[in-house]
Write an enzyme that holds these catalytic residues in place. Structure first.
Site, PDB file in Angstrom:
ATOM      1  N   CYS A   1       0.814  -1.227   0.000  1.00 53.45           N
ATOM      2  CA  CYS A   1       0.000   0.000   0.000  1.00 53.45           C
ATOM      3  C   CYS A   1       0.845   1.275   0.000  1.00 53.45           C
ATOM      4  O   CYS A   1       0.357   2.345  -0.354  1.00 53.45           O
ATOM      5  CB  CYS A   1      -0.990  -0.010   1.156  1.00 53.45           C
ATOM      6  SG  CYS A   1      -0.288  -0.559   2.712  1.00 53.45           S
ATOM      7  N   TYR A   2       2.091   1.165   0.416  1.00 53.99           N
ATOM      8  CA  TYR A   2       3.022   2.316   0.423  1.00 53.99           C
ATOM      9  C   TYR A   2       4.318   1.875  -0.270  1.00 53.99           C
ATOM     10  O   TYR A   2       5.296   1.555   0.392  1.00 53.99           O
ATOM     11  CB  TYR A   2       3.316   2.781   1.854  1.00 53.99           C
ATOM     12  CG  TYR A   2       2.113   3.341   2.575  1.00 53.99           C
ATOM     13  CD1 TYR A   2       1.759   4.683   2.399  1.00 53.99           C
ATOM     14  CD2 TYR A   2       1.335   2.550   3.416  1.00 53.99           C
ATOM     15  CE1 TYR A   2       0.658   5.212   3.059  1.00 53.99           C
ATOM     16  CE2 TYR A   2       0.231   3.078   4.069  1.00 53.99           C
ATOM     17  CZ  TYR A   2      -0.104   4.413   3.887  1.00 53.99           C
ATOM     18  OH  TYR A   2      -1.192   4.930   4.527  1.00 53.99           O
TER      19      TYR A   2
END
Lengths: 402, 143
Positions: free
Chosen positions: A140-141
């Site tokens: 997600c990052y």
């Protein structure tokens, strides 16, 4: 006749409030007596402007595209390490943080020319700061590196958080050894060469409210030139120390934790500072209003420098070794006279906390209240008081078993 | 700024800048020998391959001191009054006063009424003790 904070606030809104500084109230109480003074004066403003190492800021820089999770990664601002152990883009910077390549005390005494306190000052001044970060990357990052300038105006939140400030009284530091020493109380010359102290004395917030009758959690204050609040009692809060007949602690006692919006603050009230051989810190301007609810409270605010005593402490041996020992007592009128007598020797004194700036803060806060720009708050909870049994403990060291 | 120049020329506490070519030459001893002026060295640096710097206080009557200074200038030594050496950056000074007990000549004192720190440049001997102890680095050295 007692007043309430609500009634005082009505007067502020009507423009009828009577506000004086903690210095001005001294003569008023002396001339008119506490009863009349309590009737006439509604608010007394205090102030302090001294170095406080337990200061820091937290801020949110906003998400980059693609996103990066700084939590668990590494981050610096102008090469000063910033704590990132939160979520993706929340950061914390403490006043004493140093650049990794600072020689510190390897070449003694170190000069400590830059660090957290200076970064905070520059951020408040509106300067662009260099942010460099690495992260481990997640689904997600995904991003692993970030290098950019940041500016306070672009940050989502920027908050000053002082986990300890407004020390209620502080030691007078001296050096009994035959060598110069470099401390957070400044450079101390050998054989009682000088005596340094650090308190606004009769202007200092908690010395004007020694039993925390009006200052509590939720009290609205002047912080760094903007608005802040007392968020808790400060670390090392020690209300149980010995007090004199006026209730004034005779050694370092109560402390406050303070919080406020950094975006409102001004660089002249939040200054980076360095102590030779010791490190970097931040000078924080604080002003606290004291509502004059009754005669007892006005008596407390009329405290004079000569009523406040502190302990003379040796910083060459006693302080570093944790030996509780006083070389004698001295009051702030004596300290401000420029010299004190210790063991028969005249010792010149120096202050670390600026009295003239503290006075300026008390005057600014007075103006804000008079103009109706600053309404007082009712504290939502009390600080642990003199009778609470709350004390400041030393560390109990224990052996580690492997 | 005529007043200022006049004041500077009568100063007896002065900073001497020796250019590189003069560093290895004995010059100041001639102040005593040829000009009958005594001096007290407050500070001296000689940096190899660079310039030499000396802070001295001249002791002698005005006329002799003036001639001694003219001689130094004729040798190529640049002279500056000492009061220009340490300056206070007013924007940085917080008037805390921690420098006051450190100053050996009483050039830094607290005003009793305003509690602000006064800096008397004429009393400063540029020892620079205040420069390092100042928490906000308001005391600056200018050569």
């Amino acid at each position: 006749m007692a007043k309430t904070i609500k009634e005082i606030n009505e007067k502020i809104k009507n423009g009828q409030v009577v506000v004086v500084t903690a210095e001005e109230i001294i003569d008023i109480v002396e001339e008119k007596g506490p009863k009349k003074a309590a009737e006439e004066v509604d608010v007394v403003t205090t102030g302090t402007f001294g170095p406080m190492c337990s200061s820091g800021i937290y801020f949110n820089i906003g998400h980059s595209k693609p996103k990066i999770k700084l939590g668990g990664g590494k981050c610096t601002l102008n090469d000063v390490p910033v704590y990132s152990g939160f979520a993706a883009v929340d950061l914390f910077l403490g006043a004493t943080a140093l650049p990794e390549d600072d020689p510190k005390n390897q070449i003694f005494p170190g000069e400590f020319k830059y660090g957290g306190g200076y970064v905070i000052h520059e951020l408040v001044s509106g300067k662009d700061l260099r942010l460099q970060a690495t992260a481990y990357g997640t689904n997600c990052y995904p991003r692993k590196r970030l290098e950019t300038y940041i500016n306070i105006k672009d940050l989502n939140e920027a908050i000053l958080f002082n986990i300890r400030n407004c020390y209620q009284n502080y030691n007078c530091a001296v050096n009994l050894s035959d060598k110069v020493i470099y401390t957070y109380m400044g450079t101390l010359r050998p054989n009682l060469g000088n005596a340094n102290y650090c308190s606004a004395g009769q202007l200092s917030p908690l010395l004007n409210d020694p039993y925390y009758k009006t200052i509590g959690i939720g009290t609205k204050i002047f912080l760094g030139g903007g608005i802040g609040y007392v968020s808790w009692w400060g670390t090392q809060h020690n209300p149980s120390v010995k007090r004199n007949e006026l209730g004034i602690p005779v050694a370092p006692a109560g402390t406050l934790a303070l919080i406020g919006d950094l975006k409102q603050m001004k660089p002249e009230w939040l200054m980076g500072t360095s102590f030779l051989g010791y490190g970097v810190s931040l000078i924080v301007g604080v002003g606290i209003p004291i509502p004059i609810l009754d005669e007892e409270i006005v008596k407390y605010t009329a405290v004079r420098d000569k009523d406040i005593v502190t302990q003379i402490v040796d910083y060459s041996k006693d302080y570093p070794e944790g030996i509780s020992n006083s070389l004698g007592q001295v009051n702030y009128q004596q300290l401000r006279s420029g010299k004190i007598n210790i063991r028969g020797k005249d010792v010149p004194t120096g202050a670390l906390s600026s009295y003239s700036k503290a006075k300026e803060i008390a005057e600014i806060l007075k103006d804000w209240i008079k103009k109706g720009d600053f309404i007082l708050t009712e504290p939502v909870a009390k600080l642990p008081g003199a009778e609470s049994g709350y004390t400041f403990k030393s560390l109990k060291e224990r052996h580690l078993n492997f | 700024m005529i007043f200022n120049n006049k004041r500077k020329d009568s100063d007896k506490r002065i900073v001497l800048h020796f250019p590189k070519r003069l560093v290895d030459q004995p010059i100041v001893y001639r102040l005593v020998k040829d000009y009958d002026v005594a001096f007290n060295i407050l500070k001296a640096y000689v940096t190899p391959q660079e310039e030499g710097l000396m802070v001295i206080e001249l002791i002698g009557d005005d006329e002799k001191c003036q001639k001694a200074k003219d001689f130094l200038r004729s040798c190529g030594v640049r002279i500056q009054p000492l009061s220009q050496d340490v300056r206070r950056n007013e924007a940085k000074c917080t008037d805390c006063g921690v420098c006051v007990p450190i100053c050996p000549t009483g050039a830094l004192v607290v005003d009793n009424f305003t509690k602000k720190v006064l800096f008397y440049e004429n009393k400063c001997i540029a020892c620079e003790l205040c420069v390092k102890v100042c928490p906000t680095r308001a005391m600056e050295v200018r050569f």
